[in-house]
Write a protein that holds these residues in place. Structure first.
Motif, PDB file in Angstrom:
ATOM      1  N   ASP A 193       0.917  -1.316   0.159  1.00 36.17           N
ATOM      2  CA  ASP A 193       0.004   0.168  -0.163  1.00 36.17           C
ATOM      3  C   ASP A 193       0.826   1.190   0.029  1.00 36.17           C
ATOM      4  O   ASP A 193       0.326   2.437  -0.444  1.00 36.17           O
ATOM      5  N   HIS A 196       1.128   1.762  -3.661  1.00 38.49           N
ATOM      6  CA  HIS A 196       0.157   1.660  -4.683  1.00 38.49           C
ATOM      7  C   HIS A 196      -0.434   2.991  -5.061  1.00 38.49           C
ATOM      8  O   HIS A 196      -0.384   3.881  -4.193  1.00 38.49           O
ATOM      9  N   HIS A 197      -0.780   3.386  -6.196  1.00 43.33           N
ATOM     10  CA  HIS A 197      -1.076   4.445  -6.800  1.00 43.33           C
ATOM     11  C   HIS A 197      -2.292   5.134  -6.022  1.00 43.33           C
ATOM     12  O   HIS A 197      -2.346   6.396  -5.865  1.00 43.33           O
ATOM     13  N   GLY A 198      -3.110   4.207  -5.565  1.00 41.59           N
ATOM     14  CA  GLY A 198      -4.350   4.956  -4.639  1.00 41.59           C
ATOM     15  C   GLY A 198      -4.151   5.014  -3.392  1.00 41.59           C
ATOM     16  O   GLY A 198      -4.834   5.955  -2.893  1.00 41.59           O
ATOM     17  N   SER A 199      -2.920   4.741  -2.883  1.00 42.30           N
ATOM     18  CA  SER A 199      -2.604   5.188  -1.356  1.00 42.30           C
ATOM     19  C   SER A 199      -1.069   5.124  -1.621  1.00 42.30           C
ATOM     20  O   SER A 199      -0.401   5.300  -0.355  1.00 42.30           O
ATOM     21  N   ARG A 200      -0.391   5.676  -2.552  1.00 43.96           N
ATOM     22  CA  ARG A 200       0.863   6.039  -2.336  1.00 43.96           C
ATOM     23  C   ARG A 200       1.465   7.073  -1.385  1.00 43.96           C
ATOM     24  O   ARG A 200       0.739   8.019  -1.057  1.00 43.96           O
ATOM     25  N   SER A 540       3.030   8.412 -14.351  1.00 46.36           N
ATOM     26  CA  SER A 540       2.312   7.530 -13.455  1.00 46.36           C
ATOM     27  C   SER A 540       1.723   8.098 -12.117  1.00 46.36           C
ATOM     28  O   SER A 540       0.812   7.677 -11.543  1.00 46.36           O
ATOM     29  N   SER A 541       2.542   9.046 -11.917  1.00 41.14           N
ATOM     30  CA  SER A 541       2.488   9.901 -10.236  1.00 41.14           C
ATOM     31  C   SER A 541       1.215  10.948 -10.912  1.00 41.14           C
ATOM     32  O   SER A 541       0.913  11.478 -11.728  1.00 41.14           O
ATOM     33  N   PRO A 542       0.169  10.915  -9.771  1.00 40.28           N
ATOM     34  CA  PRO A 542      -0.879  11.823  -9.903  1.00 40.28           C
ATOM     35  C   PRO A 542      -0.454  13.161  -9.802  1.00 40.28           C
ATOM     36  O   PRO A 542       0.348  13.499  -9.260  1.00 40.28           O
TER      37      PRO A 542
END
Length: 613
Positions: A193, A196-200, A540-542
């Motif tokens: 986690d 992970h891109h959702g919780s980086r 890939s980074s938000p």
């Protein structure tokens, strides 16, 4: 002579069950009274392999009651006859050096007397000139030698498994340790986690990629497997690193009051075999048992891994010490490393304490002892029963002393037994307890050794509590990784307690354990390393969120600020207030420290800021 006339005779006789057609021989002495003292051991002399006598000597009876002596001798055929022998003739035929000769009474004489209180001098520590950084305190325990050791054996183990090393370095191991320290504070459900891109979590994800972290975690090692195959040490996987940490803990100055207790390092797997222990009343019921010696402040100074019969394989014990029970041997081993034993007192609970231990510590090392004790280990002290003491009410106590050791039974919520040769009954003190009858707290009396025990016994429990506040995640199928996580957490806790003690000497307010751990993690990530790369973020980074305000950047750790490595000026579009001079405004920013600094001909704040004065 019939039985009636035999027992009515007043002459001293020796009654024996003797096998037919057999000769008398010296035999085995045993006490006929029930032995309440576990420390009392009769002497055994076995001179004959075929048969032996059992002679019981009633030590408590007067001399006139020794008129009849009973000895039983069983033959191989099972045929016995009753033989009456005059005692005078029997004593004349006995050799004076024989074990059948009655010995003098060696039982302890317990008296209703108090003992003198042992004055323990207060420990004095050298006052430091100034406080060090959290990173420097941590390095006092987790040294560069240990980090180099981990890097070397990790490369060695990967080469043995893969045929080629994973090419790690001590600096990368420091990054790995920094990630583990961050994970102990910021706890996520799973290790993935953090990336992970959702919780980086950028604090961790920016240090190292997930694949590299998993690779290091897969091959991290602390010893050479090929050299440890024939070792009787069952903790050979972690022993080299454990010994290095133990040597550093022994160098920490300690007080003269110590406590000994066990710590459970949580592990629920089955690959460790019976190294995994179970203790029902511990928070971590399953795990590895580690015996520790600590001061009342919580600093652990010595450790001993429990591994069954081979626990003391690398400890030199005398013949007398080898005959002691496990708990007494543990306390004796841990007290051998005390720097000033003649001025020290050790506190332990009823798992360790016995009359033998209290006497042995005093005679062999000069260490005094206070501890709770189980009723069958008091050395035969004739104390009041629990029912008799409870009738006297709360706060009642009884005591007996023998050979400089006092046994005390005190009734609080229930009866508790203690042994001590350092503190006795007087002066009496009081403790507050809740009374159901008056529905208020009342004062009840207690002997002086009770407050001393309560004050100094909780050092190891305090250390264990601090370790569990921010615990390194070490769940793995490899059983030695939880021990490595405990060693890392113990280094943080011990170094923080040393830092806190020096803050008290300098009258400065210490930072919390969490801030201390984060400061060490940031320093491990940045000290003597180049600055992080500056450039456009990857696709890939938000996208970063829009900031409505520009908060003032936090100050870097002193170890990062003065390491003279990677501090490059970076020109920014926006101006910021100079961190060094209060009135300066600059567009130049330190790439590593992330602070604005003046950089012009008149003001050289950038250069002066990174120079340690």
């Amino acid at each position: 002579m019939d039985c009636k006339s035999f027992y009515g005779a007043r002459q001293r006789t020796y009654l024996a069950l003797v096998p037919e057609n057999s000769q008398d021989s010296d035999g085995e002495l045993s006490d006929d009274d029930p032995i309440e003292d576990p420390d009392f051991q009769p002497n055994f002399a076995d001179d004959s392999d075929e048969s032996c006598f059992d002679v019981s000597l009633d030590e408590d009876a007067p001399s006139t009651s020794r008129s009849n002596k009973l000895s039983r001798k069983m033959s191989k055929k099972g045929k016995t006859i009753l033989k009456t022998v005059p005692l005078d003739e029997a004593e004349d035929t006995l050799d004076p050096s024989s074990s059948l000769v009655p010995k003098k009474d060696t039982r302890r004489i317990w008296k209703h007397e108090d003992i003198e209180e042992f004055q323990v001098p207060d420990a004095s520590f050298e006052t430091p000139d100034a406080l060090q950084s959290p990173f420097q305190y941590f390095k006092m325990l987790f040294t560069d030698e240990m980090i180099d050791h981990i890097a070397y054996h990790t490369n060695l183990y990967s080469a043995q498994e893969l045929g080629d090393t994973i090419k790690t370095s001590p600096k990368e191991i420091e990054d790995f340790l920094a990630i583990l320290l961050f994970m102990g504070v910021f706890n996520f459900p799973s290790l993935e986690d953090y990336w992970h891109h959702g919780s980086r979590f950028s604090v961790i994800a920016d240090i190292m990629s997930k694949k590299r972290f998993q690779l290091l975690r897969r091959f991290i090692h602390f010893s050479d497997n090929q050299q440890c195959n024939e070792s009787q040490d069952r903790f050979k996987k972690i022993r080299p690193l454990f010994d290095m940490l133990r040597e550093q803990c022994l160098q920490i100055p300690s007080t003269n009051k110590h406590s000994v207790d066990e710590v459970m390092v949580a592990y629920k797997g089955t690959r460790a075999g019976n190294l995994r222990q179970y203790i029902a009343n511990k928070p971590d019921k399953w795990g590895f048992k580690v015996f520790c010696r600590a001061s009342s402040s919580g600093i652990i100074h010595d450790l001993l891994l429990y591994q069954g019969p081979s626990t003391f394989f690398n400890v030199t014990l005398s013949e007398e010490e080898q005959m002691l029970p496990l708990g007494a041997k543990v306390v004796t081993t841990l007290c051998q490393t005390i720097t000033q034993p003649r001025l020290s007192v050790v506190f332990c609970d009823n798992y360790f304490t016995s009359f033998k231990l209290v006497q042995h510590l005093d005679t062999s090392l000069g260490v005094k002892c206070i501890g709770t004790v189980r009723p069958n280990r008091t050395g035969g002290a004739t104390l009041m029963t629990d029912k008799e003491l409870m009738k006297r009410g709360r706060g009642a106590f009884d005591y007996r002393s023998a050979e400089g050791v006092i046994a005390v039974k005190w009734f609080d919520n229930k009866c508790v037994n203690l042994l001590s040769n350092a503190s006795g009954i007087m002066p009496l003190s009081t403790v507050k307890r809740w009374s159901k009858e008056s529905k208020a707290k009342v004062m009840i009396p207690c002997p002086s050794l009770i407050p001393a025990y309560n004050e100094h016994m909780g050092g190891i429990d305090l250390s264990d509590m601090l370790v569990h506040l921010y615990k390194t995640p070490a769940k793995s199928s490899r059983w030695y990784l939880p021990l490595f996580g405990y060693m890392l957490d113990l280094s943080i806790v011990n170094s923080w307690l040393v830092y806190k003690r020096e803050c008290g000497q300098l009258n400065q307010k210490p930072i919390t354990l969490k801030r201390f751990r984060l400061a060490v993690a940031h320093s491990l990530k940045q000290v003597n390393k180049p600055a992080s790369k500056v450039g456009r973020p990857s696709s890939s980074s938000p996208p970063p969120p829009k900031k409505r305000y520009n908060p003032r950047p936090s100050q870097p750790q002193p170890d990062v600020r003065y390491d003279c490595f990677g501090h490059w000026p970076l020109h920014c579009d926006k101006r910021g207030r100079c961190t060094y001079c209060p009135k300066g405004v600059s567009r130049w920013k330190c790439q590593k420290c992330n602070v604005f600094l003046c950089l012009n001909a008149s003001q050289e704040c950038f250069a002066v800021y990174h120079q340690k004065i």
